[in-house]
Scaffold this active site. Structure first.
Site, PDB file in Angstrom:
ATOM      1  N   ARG A 183      42.873  18.096 230.926  1.00 51.19           N
ATOM      2  CA  ARG A 183      42.576  16.718 231.317  1.00 51.19           C
ATOM      3  C   ARG A 183      43.368  16.340 232.569  1.00 51.19           C
ATOM      4  NH1 ARG A 183      42.569  12.890 226.069  1.00 51.19           N
ATOM      5  NH2 ARG A 183      41.760  11.472 227.662  1.00 51.19           N
ATOM      6  N   GLN A 205      44.521   3.633 230.646  1.00 50.10           N
ATOM      7  CA  GLN A 205      45.742   4.425 230.756  1.00 50.10           C
ATOM      8  C   GLN A 205      46.318   4.402 232.167  1.00 50.10           C
ATOM      9  OE1 GLN A 205      45.517   8.362 229.078  1.00 50.10           O
ATOM     10  NE2 GLN A 205      44.643   7.609 227.155  1.00 50.10           N
ATOM     11  N   ASP A 210      35.504   4.817 223.070  1.00 53.30           N
ATOM     12  CA  ASP A 210      35.826   5.793 222.029  1.00 53.30           C
ATOM     13  C   ASP A 210      34.775   5.849 220.928  1.00 53.30           C
ATOM     14  OD1 ASP A 210      38.145   6.627 223.257  1.00 53.30           O
ATOM     15  OD2 ASP A 210      39.466   5.327 222.090  1.00 53.30           O
ATOM     16  N   ARG A 221      32.598  14.424 226.361  1.00 50.47           N
ATOM     17  CA  ARG A 221      31.932  13.920 225.154  1.00 50.47           C
ATOM     18  C   ARG A 221      30.451  13.636 225.335  1.00 50.47           C
ATOM     19  NH1 ARG A 221      36.942  10.264 222.951  1.00 50.47           N
ATOM     20  NH2 ARG A 221      38.104  12.045 222.092  1.00 50.47           N
ATOM     21  N   ARG A 229      36.921  12.711 217.899  1.00 51.42           N
ATOM     22  CA  ARG A 229      35.810  11.743 217.883  1.00 51.42           C
ATOM     23  C   ARG A 229      34.477  12.436 217.585  1.00 51.42           C
ATOM     24  NH1 ARG A 229      38.848   7.336 217.196  1.00 51.42           N
ATOM     25  NH2 ARG A 229      40.346   7.046 218.883  1.00 51.42           N
TER      26      ARG A 229
END
Length: 457
Positions: A125, A172, A322, A353, A395
């Site tokens: 990441r 973030q 999320d 995702r 998730r």
């Protein structure tokens, strides 16, 4: 690797009362900020998960002591803004991007030298969009391996405040720079791309830190010290979203579930608006405010026919980022297609995702159309499988569990233990709706995992 077996069952309890574990985002921000206070801070409702335990393990290595009152209450003995003892040569944050970015900012601001690293998932990441603005403030940070990614080497630095224009929507980015602002001369001003989850801003206000917000601009001024405060962590909305999904897709029309004390921060509850638009039967009761965070009870009933909708808008999508995998699951049971736009940030998660939820739905016979900035889900009959392959992403694994709850036959999910990152008690929730068997006892996260030298009773 752990294997979980999920099989259908008749639900005996049609009036269900359930409380989610503590909010992960708030728990991680609270433990770090409390450790910087000038004295003890009592925290109630803290989430005990892999991410938060790693967070507290690092704080313990930095000299922070904890007093465990019980499973639900802990005292964090703050050491002051510059009170950490010598930093370990390598700080390993495990899977948590939040911890990586907040520790990077906090320790760099304290003029510390260290290496920060994580597990293979976190190493994939990007850290560049936090590292670059810190470097612009004077941080001496270099990449040990691949440019833009962990591990990072930090030399002693002195931060000088400046104005930053956010290039990403993620909260973030803002949180990391606000924590850096606790140490930067002249303060730090951030022009947010959108107002994403604002737990850091609310927590700073609760602790009396001078923070000013006007529209999408937020500024923090370097404090002389941080006075200790007690914190009550609300229930995690993302965990509550899993419970909501299990109810609204359930074929049994007679289920009512009350989810108690859920965090209802407006920057987090886009999922609620989505499922209302899709036709779910929900209402909110007993709203109140604790430590700057709104919370309340959510009551949801099964039996409503869901309908496909269109979801868009960068700020709105941030409020449900999320929960997109769970929305895609519900879309599989809706009438008409569901389209979700502005999903670019899904590429910077434990997996991409957009790709991994599309692959999961394809396994169970649900067609999707994936583009760079959107995903479209076309409902159809669900194909029961003897097993489901899931990536190392909590998730996506939860989405697989939700789908499996509606299979007509039993199925197994390998690697489900990845859910301990954020929702270690998920088995207790699943057991309400399906038969659950595990090939080994579920690992219990809790205070006993922190270095015993840092705990007293």
């Amino acid at each position: 690797m752990s294997v979980i077996e999920i099989a259908p069952k008749a639900i005996e309890h049609k009036n269900i009362i359930w409380s989610p574990p503590g909010d992960k985002s708030i728990s991680q921000r609270t433990t770090i900020l409390s450790s910087l206070a000038n004295g003890p801070c009592k925290v109630r409702g803290l989430l005990w998960s892999e991410d938060t335990v790693n967070n507290m393990r690092i704080l313990n290595e930095l000299g922070v002591k904890f007093t465990i009152i019980d499973q639900d209450e802990i005292v964090i003995h703050g050491r002051g803004l510059n009170g950490f003892k010598d930093v370990p040569e390598v700080i390993n944050v495990g899977n948590s991007a939040t911890s990586a970015r907040l520790f990077l900012s906090t320790l760099t601001g304290q003029q510390r030298a260290f290496i920060i690293d994580g597990n293979p998932v976190l190493r994939s990441r990007s850290m560049k969009w936090v590292v670059t603005p810190l470097q612009e403030m004077g941080a001496n940070i270099s990449y040990i391996g691949e440019d833009g990614f962990l591990p990072l080497k930090v030399e002693k630095s002195k931060l000088i405040g400046k104005t930053h224009v956010a290039q990403v929507s993620s909260a973030q980015f803002v949180s990391a720079l606000l924590y850096a602002g606790l140490y930067a001369s002249n303060g730090v001003e951030i022009i947010r791309k959108v107002k994403a989850r604002d737990h850091t801003e609310r927590l700073f206000n609760h602790f009396g830190i001078s923070i000013c917000e006007k529209g999408n601009v937020v500024k923090v001024v370097e404090p002389k010290n941080i006075e200790p405060k007690n914190v009550i962590v609300p229930g995690d909305f993302s965990s509550a979203a899993m419970a909501l999904t299990l109810v609204v897709i359930n074929k049994n029309p007679g289920i009512t579930m009350r989810i108690n004390s859920v965090g209802l921060n407006p920057t987090r509850i886009g999922f609620l608006k989505v499922i209302e638009q899709m036709g779910a039967n929900i209402r909110i009761e007993n709203t109140k405010n604790n430590c700057g965070e709104p919370l309340g009870d959510i009551i949801v009933k099964s039996g409503s026919q869901l309908r496909g909708i269109k979801i868009s808008g960068d700020e709105f999508v941030q409020s449900l980022i999320d929960e997109i995998p769970l929305i895609c699951v519900m879309a599989a049971f809706a009438e008409g297609e569901t389209e979700i736009r502005n999903i670019e940030e899904l590429r910077d998660k434990d997996t991409n995702r957009g790709e991994t939820i599309a692959k999961l739905l394809d396994q169970v016979g649900i067609k999707t159309l994936l583009a760079k900035d959107r995903i479209t889900v076309f409902p159809g009959p669900l194909k029961s499988l003897p097993s489901i392959d899931v990536p190392k992403d909590h998730r996506i694994t939860m989405a697989a569990m939700a789908l499996a709850s509606q299979f007509s036959k039993k199925t197994t999910i390998k690697g489900w233990e990845v859910t301990r990152v954020s929702f270690p008690s998920i088995i207790n929730l699943l057991d309400i709706f399906v038969q659950v068997k595990c090939n080994q006892p579920f690992f219990q996260w809790g205070p006993h995992l922190i270095n015993k030298e840092g705990i007293s009773k």
